[in-house]
Design an enzyme around this catalytic site. Structure first.
Site, short mmCIF file in Angstrom:
data_model
loop_
_atom_site.label_atom_id
_atom_site.label_comp_id
_atom_site.label_asym_id
_atom_site.label_seq_id
_atom_site.Cartn_x
_atom_site.Cartn_y
_atom_site.Cartn_z
N MET A 1 0.86 -1.20 0.00
CA MET A 1 0.00 0.00 0.00
C MET A 1 0.89 1.24 0.00
O MET A 1 1.85 1.31 0.76
CB MET A 1 -0.92 0.03 1.23
CG MET A 1 -2.15 -0.84 1.14
SD MET A 1 -3.37 -0.45 2.41
CE MET A 1 -2.53 -1.02 3.88
N HIS A 2 0.53 2.18 -0.86
CA HIS A 2 1.31 3.41 -0.88
C HIS A 2 0.47 4.65 -1.19
O HIS A 2 0.90 5.77 -0.97
CB HIS A 2 2.43 3.32 -1.92
CG HIS A 2 1.92 3.34 -3.34
ND1 HIS A 2 1.38 2.23 -3.96
CD2 HIS A 2 1.87 4.35 -4.25
CE1 HIS A 2 1.03 2.55 -5.19
NE2 HIS A 2 1.30 3.82 -5.39
N ARG A 3 -0.75 4.46 -1.69
CA ARG A 3 -1.55 5.62 -2.11
C ARG A 3 -2.02 6.40 -0.88
O ARG A 3 -2.48 5.80 0.11
CB ARG A 3 -2.74 5.18 -2.96
CG ARG A 3 -2.30 4.55 -4.27
CD ARG A 3 -3.43 4.31 -5.24
NE ARG A 3 -2.92 3.65 -6.43
CZ ARG A 3 -2.34 4.28 -7.45
NH1 ARG A 3 -2.26 5.61 -7.43
NH2 ARG A 3 -1.88 3.62 -8.49
#
Length: 363
Positions: free
Chosen positions: A208-210
């Site tokens: 996850m990075h958003r």
């Protein structure tokens, strides 16, 4: 002819690499093509070391413009200024940009203002979500591109709908898959694989990075809780950015089956994905790789610019509501997740087609 190729972040090099290999191949056959590889320095990546370039047989850039950091506007301005100087000092017949990062858009603008032709690899993909900076980069880049190299028929249709001339669109396939297939037999087992006692098809990979997923702390906590509570106790391996790791630590998110690890190199990460039971992600590119490797993929987004990974591949949009996670994971454990197939022309030869078309254009 002279081609300048642009990369702004590590995934860009994955897309550029097979194109460079294809150029070198035709050079040996007598084609007069010269290239210059420009790294804008948009993203600093500690793992982009000599090892990275050696592992994937990627040449070092001719220049690094060192345009990292700052806001979106500051970074765009920095790249515009630096690349204008670069292109004036080293003129090209064609500037080739890939993907949808800020460098893609900024370098395309510079090239066009200097009356240089632009080719866009991965042209035409759309999420139709203007809250994503990448979507704006795609739209601006495609509005001034001369030659469009596409990964799917959906991308072709998007471009035609925007009024792009059909003769400027070249359906060539997916260069990321070129890199994947070229390196699949060299994937490397991460050191922690044995330490964590991971077993093939008995663990999950999470990325996850958003900002919508990691910056909204309450949602992040709910998302992590839903994942960890519904994987039947199987390990969840989370290669994580240090910034996200700090947020998770501040939320006191922990579980005996959660294994937070450092970001991995390309060969190690894809080894981990290849043998996972499933991948949970908010990335776009990973959905392409899981599709080709036949690994179930749950995407924590409400839209995707790669719909073929859903209509054909192993990917499904779970959405951004954490409550959607359990039903999706239940499908994994019940064995009812779709098998999926591989989209047309995702065969490892996209870069060869791109270079062939460029030679045809320039004679």
């Amino acid at each position: 002819m002279k081609i300048t190729l642009i990369a702004g972040a590590r995934p860009n090099f994955m897309k550029i690499a097979p194109i460079l290999h294809a150029i070198k191949k035709v050079q040996k056959q007598g084609q007069n093509i010269q290239f210059r590889l420009v790294h804008t320095g948009q993203h600093y990546d500690a793992k982009m070391s000599d090892t990275f370039f050696r592992e994937l047989n990627i040449p070092h850039p001719n220049v690094n413009l060192e345009c990292g950091g700052g806001t979106q506007a500051e970074q765009t301005a920095s790249i515009l200024i630096a690349f204008e100087k670069e292109l004036l000092a080293h003129p090209a017949d064609l500037v080739l940009v890939v993907g949808d990062v800020t460098s893609t858009m900024a370098c395309a603008i510079v090239a066009k203002k200097l009356n240089t032709k632009v080719a866009h690899v991965e042209a035409g993909i759309r999420s139709f979500d203007l809250t994503m900076p990448e979507e704006i980069n795609r739209m601006v880049t495609d509005s001034i591109t001369d030659y469009f190299f596409t990964t799917s028929k959906t991308a072709n249709a998007n471009l035609l709908e925007y009024g792009t001339k059909e003769e400027s669109i070249f359906y060539v396939g997916n260069v990321m898959i070129d890199t994947l297939l070229a390196n699949q037999d060299q994937f490397q087992k991460p050191l922690f694989f044995e330490e964590l006692k991971l077993k093939e098809k008995e663990y999950f990979v999470l990325t996850m990075h958003r900002p919508a997923n990691v910056d909204e702390t309450q949602k992040l906590k709910e998302t992590m809780t839903e994942i960890l509570s519904n994987v039947n106790g199987l390990p969840v391996v989370f290669p994580i950015h240090p910034r996200t790791a700090k947020i998770i630590e501040s939320l006191n998110i922990s579980a005996s089956n959660l294994h937070i690890v450092e970001p991995l190199g390309y060969l190690e990460f894809n080894y981990l994905v290849q043998y996972a039971k499933a991948v949970v992600t908010d990335s776009g590119g990973i959905t392409e790789e899981t599709t080709v490797m036949g690994v179930p993929c749950l995407t924590l987004r409400d839209n995707t610019e790669r719909p073929e990974t859903i209509t054909i591949g192993t990917n499904e949009l779970v959405g951004t509501n954490p409550k959607n996670i359990k039903p999706a994971l239940d499908k994994i454990f019940s064995g009812t997740w779709k098998k999926g197939g591989i989209p047309d022309l995702w065969d490892g030869k996209a870069a060869e087609r791109i270079v062939k078309e460029i030679i045809n254009i320039y004679g």
